[in-house]
Design a protein around this motif. Structure first.
Motif, PDB file in Angstrom:
ATOM      1  N   LEU A   1      74.637  38.946  86.041  1.00 53.02           N
ATOM      2  CA  LEU A   1      74.110  37.886  85.184  1.00 53.02           C
ATOM      3  C   LEU A   1      74.693  36.536  85.616  1.00 53.02           C
TER       4      LEU A   1
ATOM      5  N   CYS B   1      69.926  38.254  77.758  1.00 52.46           N
ATOM      6  CA  CYS B   1      70.643  37.477  78.771  1.00 52.46           C
ATOM      7  C   CYS B   1      71.081  36.122  78.231  1.00 52.46           C
TER       8      CYS B   1
ATOM      9  N   THR C   1      69.892  42.759  82.212  1.00 48.20           N
ATOM     10  CA  THR C   1      69.569  41.541  82.949  1.00 48.20           C
ATOM     11  C   THR C   1      68.071  41.295  83.073  1.00 48.20           C
TER      12      THR C   1
END
Length: 692
Positions: free
Chosen positions: A256, A330, A324
């Motif tokens: 991420l 996210c 993700t």
């Protein structure tokens, strides 16, 4: 839990590391380059130098990085010539990979950079699926592609053999420069770099991700980075939305990516997966409030922390780094402000948080961060001594309290090597000049050069911004390849090294390679004072303190007016001092276990001023849970208590000649505990000697 390392950059740009099992900061080898930013995963560091170029540092690997290079030599049978290297236009290359799709000419296979060295020459593979081949190593088939056999048959029209060579990464425990984007490094220098992605769901083992930001606010990703290829192969640009100028970014362990923009917003990269490591799109995230600008972000597995321009700390709610592909998970759902002012923050893979104080530039740990409470409870300042040298101006801060180390650190200094960068924007970029490849021996030796005459002759030419150590051989320098409890091989060596008790000023803290278990006792990083706020040490010479002491002395009558009276209460008194330490087992220097100590002293009645006090004592050493006894020693049997400390390892040696273990060695977590126990031993053993 295995030893892990916290890294930091002090005010002079020197990189230091603090072990989770150690008690002091130790400096990494200094080769003339200062650093501004640092990013880490276990065993791999990427840093931004003072020259705004990128450097990589590999350390602490118990197995050297070795890569097997393969090239298949292909031939076809011709009616008149027999087997020949002249192939049909529809055939594969003369030298190719296993499926024939790539040209693998041996004279074109070179080392990726000067950080690598060949291990021997090209050799023929003489087995096929466990079956031995003839001395030439040929395998036969009807045509390309087909199944190859170890014996020639009447229908065999093609043949091939496998050439193998190994290369190893030789720049261990030293800074290695990554080539810039252009021939002129000043055209587009870097302003940030971050490494992560070691835990991308479903990715191949060893996968790593490195992202960077240039002075033109371009976002770059380094392709090919993995544990077997630390420097990667090339930079590729990742487009950002129009009007988004990235100034800082951070890569989490799951891949991420969060980025801070010049206007104070944040960008989040979504769609990261094992098939698409660079992600698919950007998502805009607003700053915490009106007028606030995000200046720095740090990403953990399930946590994102940020700092705004007013040095306030913010936590992002409901972030899940494992998802993700999901935009909402996210980006999270909102910002929560934390107490404290910090200049820089870093989140570990297990969501533990460390930071640099905005006002005092001390390192802080966020106490109480758990899976249930990711925001934690409070900040605690790290109180660990720092290894310094007289070459560093930091030594002047605490020169009156500088303690010389008892032994030199067992490490090697790094050297520097000149680099000639030839990479262009969009072309392959190397971390050092490409070395001349040594090529096959045997029947190919007449056509190609063999192993270089002087494989270790790396000229130590000093070149600013190019730091690379000479080759470390496992047969002559075992410390480079070993990972001991202290991993001392990664630390610097200097003729003027010492330990200073002053509080260092930090510009950067990196927790990406540090694992602190919140359910276990915290590392020996903290002094008696905790929490945030002022962390200055107590001024023992303050005028108000001296005034109180003078007044107390004036009120206290000279001498002890009651010395001739017997002690009140019972005829005998006793006390027990308990603590924790580590004890050496069986005299083995590498075998240390946790233990509990109990020092008991029994004192019988008598007159205080006559010296007629009678007493006896004993030292009991228990295992870590107190269930079994390792040693019981009478203080009358102790002949000597000797301090035998090493850097970062306060030690006492107790000599007991009449005991089955004549020397018992103890290691304490701090110098303060060592001095405390030494004082108790001095008092009790002196009294025991008086009674003999």
């Amino acid at each position: 839990m295995p030893t892990s390392f916290l890294f930091g950059i002090n005010g002079e740009g020197r990189v230091h590391t603090l072990s989770t099992t150690g008690t002091g900061w130790r400096e990494l080898p200094y080769g003339g380059q200062e650093f501004k930013k640092l990013s880490a995963v276990p065993h791999f560091l990427w840093a931004l130098g003072g020259d705004h170029q990128i450097y990589v540092y590999v350390h602490g690997l118990d197995i050297p990085i070795r890569v097997r290079e393969e090239a298949y030599e292909n031939e076809r049978w011709l009616p008149i010539e027999g087997f020949s290297s002249r192939l049909l236009p529809t055939d594969r290359f003369h030298f190719s990979n296993a499926d024939g799709t790539k040209d693998r000419s041996i004279d074109k296979i070179r080392l990726p950079s000067m950080a690598w060295q060949w291990e021997g020459d090209w050799k023929k593979e003489l087995t096929l699926e466990g079956q031995p081949l003839d001395h030439d190593g040929w395998t036969y088939a009807v045509d390309f592609p087909s199944t190859f056999y170890h014996k020639k048959q009447w229908s065999s029209c093609v043949r091939r053999r496998l050439w193998v060579r190994f290369r190893k990464y030789s720049a261990m425990n030293s800074w290695c420069a990554i080539a810039p984007l252009h021939k002129d490094a000043t055209n587009e220098p870097f302003i940030d770099v971050s490494i992560g992605g070691q835990n991308i769901p479903g990715a191949d083992p060893g996968t790593l991700m490195v992202w960077g930001v240039t002075s033109h606010n371009r976002v770059m990703i380094r392709s090919g980075v993995c544990t077997s290829f630390p420097e990667g192969s090339r930079w590729s640009a990742i487009p950002t939305p129009e009007g988004c100028e990235v100034v800082q970014l951070n890569v989490g362990p799951t891949g991420l990516v969060w980025a801070a923009l010049l206007d104070g917003r944040a960008l989040v990269r979504v769609g990261v997966s094992r098939e698409c490591l660079q992600g698919t799109s950007w998502v805009d995230v607003k700053p915490p409030g009106d007028g606030l600008k995000i200046t720095q972000v740090s990403v953990g597995t399930n946590a994102v922390w940020a700092i705004t321009q007013d040095k306030h700390v913010w936590f992002r709610k409901e972030v899940n780094g494992m998802a993700t592909m999901c935009e909402s998970l996210c980006t999270g759902s909102g910002w929560v402000e934390m107490i404290g002012r910090m200049a820089q923050i870093s989140v570990a893979a297990n969501n533990q948080v460390l930071a640099v104080g905005a006002d005092d530039r001390l390192a802080y740990y966020r106490f109480g961060v758990t899976e249930e409470d990711k925001t934690g409870k409070k900040w605690r300042a790290l109180r660990a001594p720092m290894q310094v040298s007289r070459a560093s101006s930091s030594a002047s801060f605490g020169s009156d309290r500088l303690h010389r180390s008892f032994n030199n650190l067992q490490s090697r200094p790094s050297s520097m090597i000149e680099q000639h960068v030839t990479s262009l924007d969009g072309e392959q970029s190397h971390s050092a000049p490409t070395a001349a490849a040594s090529l096959p021996a045997g029947d190919l030796g007449a056509r190609y050069e063999t192993q270089p005459r002087h494989p270790r002759a790396w000229s130590p030419v000093h070149s600013a911004g190019s730091v690379l150590a000479t080759e470390a051989r496992p047969d002559t320098d075992g410390s480079v390849w070993s990972v001991g409890e202290s991993s001392s091989c990664i630390f610097a060596e200097d003729e003027e090294l010492g330990w200073a008790e002053f509080e260092a000023s930090w510009s950067w803290i990196e927790a990406g390679a540090c694992t602190v278990d919140p359910s276990a006792p915290l590392p020996n990083w903290f002094g008696d004072t905790s929490g945030c706020g002022s962390t200055t040490s107590l001024d023992l010479d303050a005028s108000w303190r001296q005034s109180i002491l003078r007044e107390l002395r004036r009120r206290t009558p000279p001498g002890d007016l009651f010395a001739h009276y017997e002690r009140p209460g019972e005829a005998a008194t006793s006390w027990v001092h308990k603590g924790e330490a580590r004890v050496q087992r069986g005299g083995d220097p590498g075998n240390w276990i946790d233990c509990l100590l109990e020092l008991e002293w029994v004192q019988e009645g008598g007159l205080v001023n006559t010296g007629s006090v009678v007493g006896a004592g004993s030292l009991t050493v228990l295992n870590s849970d107190g269930a079994s006894t390792l040693h019981i020693i009478s203080l009358n049997d102790i002949s000597c208590v000797q301090m035998c400390s090493e850097p970062g390892s306060p030690r006492l040696a107790i000599h007991v000649p009449r005991y089955r273990t004549p020397v018992i060695r103890l290691v304490f977590s701090s110098d303060a505990l060592l001095e405390e126990w030494q004082a108790h031993f001095a008092t009790t053993c002196e009294a025991s000697m008086f009674l003999r």
